[in-house]
Each structure stands twice: as structure tokens, then as C-alpha cells.
Design a protein around this motif. Structure first.
Motif, short mmCIF file in Angstrom:
data_model
loop_
_atom_site.label_atom_id
_atom_site.label_comp_id
_atom_site.label_asym_id
_atom_site.label_seq_id
_atom_site.Cartn_x
_atom_site.Cartn_y
_atom_site.Cartn_z
N LEU A 42 45.11 -92.89 65.24
CA LEU A 42 45.00 -94.19 64.36
C LEU A 42 43.91 -95.01 64.70
O LEU A 42 43.55 -95.80 64.02
CB LEU A 42 46.48 -94.80 64.60
N PRO A 43 43.22 -94.98 65.99
CA PRO A 43 42.23 -95.96 66.28
C PRO A 43 41.02 -95.62 65.43
O PRO A 43 40.28 -96.67 65.28
CB PRO A 43 41.70 -95.63 67.88
N PRO A 44 40.55 -94.23 64.85
CA PRO A 44 39.44 -94.42 63.89
C PRO A 44 39.69 -95.12 62.81
O PRO A 44 38.65 -95.24 62.01
CB PRO A 44 39.34 -92.99 63.72
N ALA A 163 44.88 -84.95 64.54
CA ALA A 163 45.45 -86.34 64.10
C ALA A 163 44.61 -87.07 63.04
O ALA A 163 45.42 -87.47 62.27
CB ALA A 163 45.53 -86.87 65.39
N PRO A 164 43.39 -87.39 63.37
CA PRO A 164 42.75 -88.24 62.55
C PRO A 164 42.78 -87.46 60.76
O PRO A 164 42.82 -88.21 59.84
CB PRO A 164 41.07 -88.10 62.61
N ILE A 165 42.69 -86.17 60.79
CA ILE A 165 42.95 -85.62 59.52
C ILE A 165 44.18 -85.82 58.93
O ILE A 165 44.22 -86.09 57.64
CB ILE A 165 42.77 -84.19 59.47
N LEU A 166 45.14 -85.77 59.82
CA LEU A 166 46.50 -85.96 59.04
C LEU A 166 46.84 -87.62 58.62
O LEU A 166 47.48 -87.79 57.57
CB LEU A 166 47.83 -85.76 60.14
N VAL A 167 46.23 -88.42 59.43
CA VAL A 167 46.31 -90.09 59.35
C VAL A 167 45.78 -90.06 57.75
O VAL A 167 46.11 -90.96 56.99
CB VAL A 167 45.79 -90.68 60.42
N GLY A 168 44.49 -89.45 57.89
CA GLY A 168 43.74 -89.80 56.59
C GLY A 168 44.30 -89.10 55.37
O GLY A 168 44.39 -89.77 54.26
N GLN A 179 51.39 -96.59 59.48
CA GLN A 179 51.79 -95.47 60.12
C GLN A 179 51.99 -95.76 61.68
O GLN A 179 52.65 -94.54 62.14
CB GLN A 179 50.46 -94.73 59.96
N TYR A 180 51.65 -96.57 62.36
CA TYR A 180 52.22 -96.87 63.62
C TYR A 180 53.70 -96.80 63.77
O TYR A 180 54.14 -96.30 64.69
CB TYR A 180 51.62 -98.14 64.11
N LEU A 181 54.47 -97.28 62.67
CA LEU A 181 55.87 -97.07 62.73
C LEU A 181 56.29 -95.53 62.65
O LEU A 181 57.44 -95.30 63.31
CB LEU A 181 56.51 -97.81 61.57
N VAL A 182 55.56 -94.68 61.77
CA VAL A 182 55.84 -93.31 61.64
C VAL A 182 55.80 -92.66 62.97
O VAL A 182 56.44 -91.96 63.30
CB VAL A 182 55.04 -92.70 60.36
N MET A 183 54.45 -92.91 63.51
CA MET A 183 54.12 -92.19 64.63
C MET A 183 54.99 -92.58 65.78
O MET A 183 54.90 -91.82 66.94
CB MET A 183 52.55 -92.64 65.03
N ALA A 184 55.59 -93.76 65.93
CA ALA A 184 56.53 -93.87 67.07
C ALA A 184 57.81 -92.85 67.04
O ALA A 184 58.23 -92.79 68.35
CB ALA A 184 57.27 -95.43 66.69
N VAL A 185 57.83 -92.34 66.06
CA VAL A 185 58.89 -91.02 66.03
C VAL A 185 58.57 -90.08 67.04
O VAL A 185 59.41 -89.36 67.70
CB VAL A 185 59.16 -90.63 64.81
N LEU A 186 57.23 -89.76 67.06
CA LEU A 186 56.58 -88.84 67.97
C LEU A 186 56.99 -88.70 69.35
O LEU A 186 57.52 -87.88 69.94
CB LEU A 186 55.17 -88.54 67.71
N PRO A 187 56.39 -89.89 70.09
CA PRO A 187 56.87 -90.09 71.43
C PRO A 187 58.31 -90.36 71.79
O PRO A 187 58.85 -89.78 72.88
CB PRO A 187 55.86 -91.39 72.02
N LEU A 188 58.98 -90.78 70.97
CA LEU A 188 60.46 -90.75 71.04
C LEU A 188 61.21 -89.52 71.17
O LEU A 188 62.06 -88.97 71.99
CB LEU A 188 61.16 -91.58 69.93
#
Length: 406
Positions: A42-44, A163-168, A179-188
Motif C-alpha cells: 500500500l505505501p506506493p 503486493a503492489p500489483i495486486l493492490v493496483g 484496502q488497509y481494512l482488507v489487508m488487516a485480515v492477512l496479519p490476523l
């Protein structure tokens, strides 16, 4: 990634490795991948996120890009010491859950200060690099540990590419901010998987020498920290402005092509890391010297790359240096972890590594602003050349023996 991680364990090895075998290492690598995936994807896209939070020109994108890195560096030594005291598994779970909370806060933030606070928490509460490597170092030793550390780097490289490819790809349907809300599922999900792993213990040695081996430090820390800082600095300094440099030198180049050019060094690591470990695990100082040499050649080549074939060639040279350097640093880190508290050591190593990344970003910004997009790679070339000379000197037995007494 086809990294040859750990050999199949015998019952004797199983008893002496704290329950950490091939499957467990692969599980840890998978968790490290999803954590890196979320943190790197997500940072890019901060330039697309910040206008929705009251920063129309995205002027704070450069600063916010390094905020998690800075606070991860500041928090790593503290979390490393706590891991040695309270348990590596607990602190590894803490890191994954910390990322989960920070991603939820970032995705729900409605203002720039709230979003900034979420990024601060992402850095300070995260720190999966130190937590993961400390967990592994508490159970593995020698080549088994360096192979595992090589695999962890492969997980991070794979995430950096994918990661940047999927976010795009998701952006037309889900705003990058949300998408930060979606990505929170991964570390959980990673935390749930890690909760099933055992608390590691130091691998057993021969009874007659086990106590002395565990108390005797391995290779010296200072050269490891210096090489880590300079290597991260030299390799990261070309990242921020590579796309703009490629667009200047290759008019009309597509975004897909520039993305492939960016990814090439990391793809080299994924393909060749295992073989490189086999060749250089017994001579890491030679490997790191060659790594710095190839990094210097690759970076210097960027200054004269005005065609696509030349760009590809210099990116592959940088990939060779990246692979040699990262694998050799993993071997040196495995040796340094012997006889030391792994949480504290890898916490300090993360501080050094993140410090190199922050310094690279700052120098790249200053050099680019004053001299243009080619200037950062020139600075990286100079740093890599100096480090190559130092690493070559340390590969000499007499100097290495002198350093080993420090």
C-alpha cells in the motif's frame, strides 16, 4: 520461491530443535510473506490516498512513506529484549496483531493526523523482521538457521514484487485507502496460524560442549551491522526514483515494463538464492564482497543506461549483487546469533537495517532534487565500492581473525 530450506529432520534433530522443523519454517515464512505483503503493497499508493485525507497535492507522501520504517527501527530493540525475556512466540504474535490493529486504524482514518498515527503504530507495533528471525534463531543454528533466514528474505522479496500489483488490480473496485481494512485480515490470519506453533528452544548440542557453546558468542557483531547498514543503503537508494529515471531514459515505455525493471533484482533473488547459499555458506565474507561489487557495477550502469537492453542488463547485475549480499548477510547473522540472545541481536539488526533504508531515502531525495534522477545511483555506487573494499579486506584470514577477537 525454490529455496532449499531445511533438510528432513531425524528424530534426534527433532528433539533438539524446539519442535521447529521444515513444515514449521515454511509456516513462519508464509506468515512473514503475508505480513510483508500487507506492509509493502500500500505505501506506493500514498499519493492516491492522501488527497482523500485533506492533502490534495500529496505533499506528505514522502514523509509518511518512511514513518513506519522509522518507528519500526525505534521499537525493534525494545521488542527484541522483551522477546528474550517473555518468549519469542508471544512477541511474534504481538507483531502480527499489532499490524492488524494498525491496518484497521489506517483504513478507518478520516483525517491526515489519524492516518499518520496509524502508520506510527504500524511501525512501532509491527517489527515482524526482528520477531520472526528471533523466533527462528531460538530454535535453529548454523546452516539450518542461515537457510531459514534466506527463505525469510525470499518471502519479503516475493511480497515486494506481488503486493503492489495486486493492490493496483483491486483499486478500481476498492479504494487503496480502504484496502488497509482488507489487508488487516492477512496479519490476523498469520497470528492464528502462528498460535499453533511451539515456543522455540535453543537447539541441542553435544552434552560435553553444549553449555560452553551456548555461552560463547559467534562471529563479531560490528562488521555485520556495518555491512547490513551499507548494503541496505546502497540497494534501497535506487528504489524511489527508478521509475522516473526509466521514463526519462526510455520515452514511451509502458508502466508494465518499468514495473518489470523494478522487480528484476528481486526476481533474481527468488530464483538463485538457494544455489547461492550452497556455494557461499562456508565463505560469507567472499560472498558479501562480491555482492557489494556487483551492486556497485549495477548501480554505476544505471548512469549510462539509455536503452531497454542495457537497463535490463544493469538490473540483472544489481540482482546478482542483491542475491549474493542478502544470502551472505544471512549466513553472517546466523553465525552472530550463536551464543547470543537472538531477540536482542535481531532487534538491533532491524534498527541498523531500517536506519540504512531511512538514510537511503533521505540521500536519494536530496540528490534527486539537486542533481536529477541519476544522482542517487551514483551515491549508492560510491557506498557499495567502499564496502566492497572493506569486505574484501575482511575476507583475508589474518584480518578476520583479528576482528573475531573483538
Amino acid at each position: 520461491m525454490s529455496v532449499e530450506t531445511l533438510p528432513q529432520r531425524s528424530s534426534r534433530e527433532s528433539d533438539g530443535s524446539g519442535g521447529i522443523g521444515r513444515r514449521q519454517v515454511h509456516a513462519v515464512a508464509a506468515c512473514y510473506f503475508v505480513a510483508s505483503f500487507a506492509a509493502l503493497g500500500l505505501p506506493p499508493y500514498l499519493t492516491a490516498i492522501l488527497p482523500t485525507l485533506g492533502d490534495p497535492q500529496a505533499r506528505w507522501a514522502g514523509v509518511l512513506y518512511i514513518v513506519p520504517t522509522v518507528f519500526s527501527a525505534l521499537g525493534a530493540p525494545l521488542w527484541g529484549r522483551m522477546a528474550d525475556r517473555f518468549g519469542r512466540k508471544r512477541l511474534l504474535l504481538r507483531a502480527q496483531l499489532g499490524l492488524t490493529v494498525s491496518f484497521l486504524l489506517a483504513g478507518a482514518a478520516g483525517s491526515l493526523p489519524a492516518f499518520t498515527l496509524a502508520l506510527v503504530l504500524q511501525g512501532f507495533l509491527g517489527g515482524t523482521f526482528a520477531a520472526t528471525n528471533g523466533y527462528l534463531a531460538a530454535a535453529l543454528d548454523g546452516p539450518r538457521l542461515s537457510r531459514a533466514l534466506t527463505l525469510m528474505q525470499g518471502s519479503a522479496r516475493a511480497a515486494l514484487v506481488a503486493a503492489p500489483i495486486l493492490v493496483g488490480a483491486l483499486s478500481p473496485w476498492i479504494d487503496p485507502h480502504r484496502q488497509y481494512l482488507v489487508m488487516a485480515v492477512l496479519p490476523l490470519a498469520a497470528a492464528l496460524l502462528l498460535s499453533r506453533l511451539p515456543e522455540p528452544e535453543r537447539p541441542a548440542a553435544a552434552p560435553a560442549s553444549e553449555g560452553r557453546t551456548d555461552r560463547t558468542p559467534g562471529v563479531p557483531l560490528l562488521p555485520l551491522y556495518v555491512f547490513e547498514f551499507v548494503f541496505v543503503f546502497a540497494t534501497v537508494i535506487s528504489f524511489p526514483y527508478l521509475i522516473s529515471l526509466a521514463e526519462q531514459r526510455l520515452p514511451g515505455v509502458s508502466g508494465t515494463t518499468t514495473g518489470v525493471l523494478f522487480a528484476l533484482p528481486h526476481l533474481c533473488y527468488l530464483v538463485f538464492a538457494a544455489r547461492t547459499h550452497t556455494l557461499f555458506h562456508a565463505r560469507p565474507h567472499t560472498g558479501i564482497a562480491l555482492g557489494f561489487g556487483f551492486v556497485a557495477l549495477g548501480l554505476a550502469g544505471h548512469a549510462v543506461a539509455y536503452s531497454l537492453p542495457v537497463f535490463v542488463a544493469v538490473r540483472l547485475l544489481l540482482g546478482a549483487g542483491l542475491t549474493l549480499g542478502l544470502v551472505s548477510l544471512a549466513v553472517l547473522a546466523a553465525g552472530a546469533a550463536r551464543g547470543r540472545a537472538p531477540g536482542r541481536m535481531f532487534g538491533t539488526l532491524e534498527l541498523v537495517s531500517k536506519g540504512g533504508a531511512v538514510a537511503a531515502g533521505a540521500v536519494a531525495a536530496l540528490a534527486n532534487g539537486r542533481y536529477g534522477a541519476a544522482a542517487p545511483v551514483v551515491a549508492g555506487t560510491a557506498a557499495a565500492l567502499l564496502a566492497a573494499v572493506a569486505a574484501t579486506a575482511l575476507s583475508l584470514p589474518s584480518l578476520r581473525k583479528r576482528w573475531s577477537r573483538r
